[in-house]
Design a protein around this motif. Sequence first.
Motif, PDB file in Angstrom:
ATOM      1  N   LEU A  72       0.813  -1.212   0.000  1.00 63.18           N
ATOM      2  CA  LEU A  72       0.000   0.000   0.000  1.00 63.18           C
ATOM      3  C   LEU A  72       0.847   1.263   0.000  1.00 63.18           C
ATOM      4  N   LYS A  73       0.326   2.281  -0.632  1.00 64.53           N
ATOM      5  CA  LYS A  73       0.944   3.611  -0.608  1.00 64.53           C
ATOM      6  C   LYS A  73       0.196   4.424   0.447  1.00 64.53           C
ATOM      7  N   VAL A  74       0.933   4.959   1.403  1.00 62.70           N
ATOM      8  CA  VAL A  74       0.374   5.769   2.475  1.00 62.70           C
ATOM      9  C   VAL A  74       1.128   7.093   2.456  1.00 62.70           C
ATOM     10  N   ARG A  75       0.438   8.133   1.998  1.00 67.14           N
ATOM     11  CA  ARG A  75       1.077   9.431   1.757  1.00 67.14           C
ATOM     12  C   ARG A  75       2.282   9.235   0.840  1.00 67.14           C
TER      13      ARG A  75
ATOM     14  N   LEU B 298       3.890  -2.572   3.814  1.00 66.18           N
ATOM     15  CA  LEU B 298       3.322  -3.903   3.607  1.00 66.18           C
ATOM     16  C   LEU B 298       2.414  -4.231   4.779  1.00 66.18           C
ATOM     17  N   ILE B 299       1.283  -4.835   4.475  1.00 69.25           N
ATOM     18  CA  ILE B 299       0.396  -5.332   5.521  1.00 69.25           C
ATOM     19  C   ILE B 299       0.155  -6.807   5.240  1.00 69.25           C
ATOM     20  N   VAL B 300       0.500  -7.639   6.221  1.00 72.69           N
ATOM     21  CA  VAL B 300       0.293  -9.076   6.103  1.00 72.69           C
ATOM     22  C   VAL B 300      -0.980  -9.412   6.873  1.00 72.69           C
ATOM     23  N   THR B 301      -1.930 -10.049   6.174  1.00 69.17           N
ATOM     24  CA  THR B 301      -3.211 -10.399   6.773  1.00 69.17           C
ATOM     25  C   THR B 301      -3.497 -11.878   6.538  1.00 69.17           C
ATOM     26  N   ARG B 302      -4.481 -12.385   7.224  1.00 59.33           N
ATOM     27  CA  ARG B 302      -4.897 -13.759   6.939  1.00 59.33           C
ATOM     28  C   ARG B 302      -5.642 -13.762   5.612  1.00 59.33           C
TER      29      ARG B 302
ATOM     30  N   GLY C 196      -3.356   6.748  10.006  1.00 61.22           N
ATOM     31  CA  GLY C 196      -3.497   8.191  10.067  1.00 61.22           C
ATOM     32  C   GLY C 196      -3.976   8.856   8.785  1.00 61.22           C
ATOM     33  N   THR C 197      -4.227   8.078   7.749  1.00 63.86           N
ATOM     34  CA  THR C 197      -4.673   8.630   6.470  1.00 63.86           C
ATOM     35  C   THR C 197      -5.178   7.494   5.596  1.00 63.86           C
ATOM     36  N   LYS C 198      -5.736   7.848   4.460  1.00 59.68           N
ATOM     37  CA  LYS C 198      -6.166   6.840   3.499  1.00 59.68           C
ATOM     38  C   LYS C 198      -4.933   6.186   2.873  1.00 59.68           C
ATOM     39  N   ALA C 199      -5.132   4.989   2.377  1.00 61.50           N
ATOM     40  CA  ALA C 199      -4.062   4.262   1.679  1.00 61.50           C
ATOM     41  C   ALA C 199      -4.621   3.766   0.359  1.00 61.50           C
ATOM     42  N   ARG C 200      -3.731   3.541  -0.594  1.00 59.11           N
ATOM     43  CA  ARG C 200      -4.159   2.960  -1.865  1.00 59.11           C
ATOM     44  C   ARG C 200      -3.270   1.775  -2.191  1.00 59.11           C
ATOM     45  N   MET C 201      -3.878   0.803  -2.876  1.00 61.15           N
ATOM     46  CA  MET C 201      -3.135  -0.373  -3.310  1.00 61.15           C
ATOM     47  C   MET C 201      -2.199   0.039  -4.446  1.00 61.15           C
ATOM     48  N   LEU C 202      -1.020  -0.539  -4.497  1.00 60.94           N
ATOM     49  CA  LEU C 202      -0.083  -0.274  -5.588  1.00 60.94           C
ATOM     50  C   LEU C 202      -0.477  -1.077  -6.827  1.00 60.94           C
ATOM     51  N   SER C 203      -0.079  -0.578  -7.982  1.00 66.08           N
ATOM     52  CA  SER C 203      -0.283  -1.315  -9.230  1.00 66.08           C
ATOM     53  C   SER C 203       0.680  -2.502  -9.257  1.00 66.08           C
ATOM     54  N   THR C 204       0.445  -3.421 -10.173  1.00 69.22           N
ATOM     55  CA  THR C 204       1.310  -4.589 -10.316  1.00 69.22           C
ATOM     56  C   THR C 204       2.766  -4.182 -10.526  1.00 69.22           C
TER      57      THR C 204
END
Length: 157
Positions: free
Chosen positions: A49-52, A57-61, A76-84
């Motif tokens: 994710l891009k945060v500002r 990286l966020i590892v989830t189940r 603390g802000t919105k995040a967006r997924m990175l492109s491939t």
Amino acid sequence: MSLDSVRQFFAERAPDIEIIELAESTATVALAARAHHVKPGQIAKTLTLKVRDRVVLIVTRGDARLDNLKLKQALGTKARMLSTDEVVNWTGHPVGGVCPFGLETPLQIFCDISLRAYDEVLPAAGSINSAIRIAPERMAALTEATWIDVCQIPGGR
């Protein structure tokens, strides 16, 4: 090469961890769960994710979904997924093989507390057909991850 950087990571930090390489693709949670004979939740998926102005990286189940409100509160802000392409450039790993090990660029790593539901999880290992088996707490320790609560799990939280 991505798998090689993960091999190097474990050779230096945890030589007892064995990388599992399969003939078939494990690039999605469903494919990985089926191939490793585990529940989808045990697949540890790594999101980039891009945060500002930074990438994290966020590892989830595997069966969890990011909760945008929790994510915004935690980071603390919105995040967006990175492109491939961005994912490959930042991590050095292909989509479907992204993991918090052997990264191209040092990144801040977070582990969602939902991973703690399992004694053992299976994150990818730098390729679309590789993984490792590891306790969530050990994965967090090896990657110097911070625990956060940013997911919704099916039928829970």
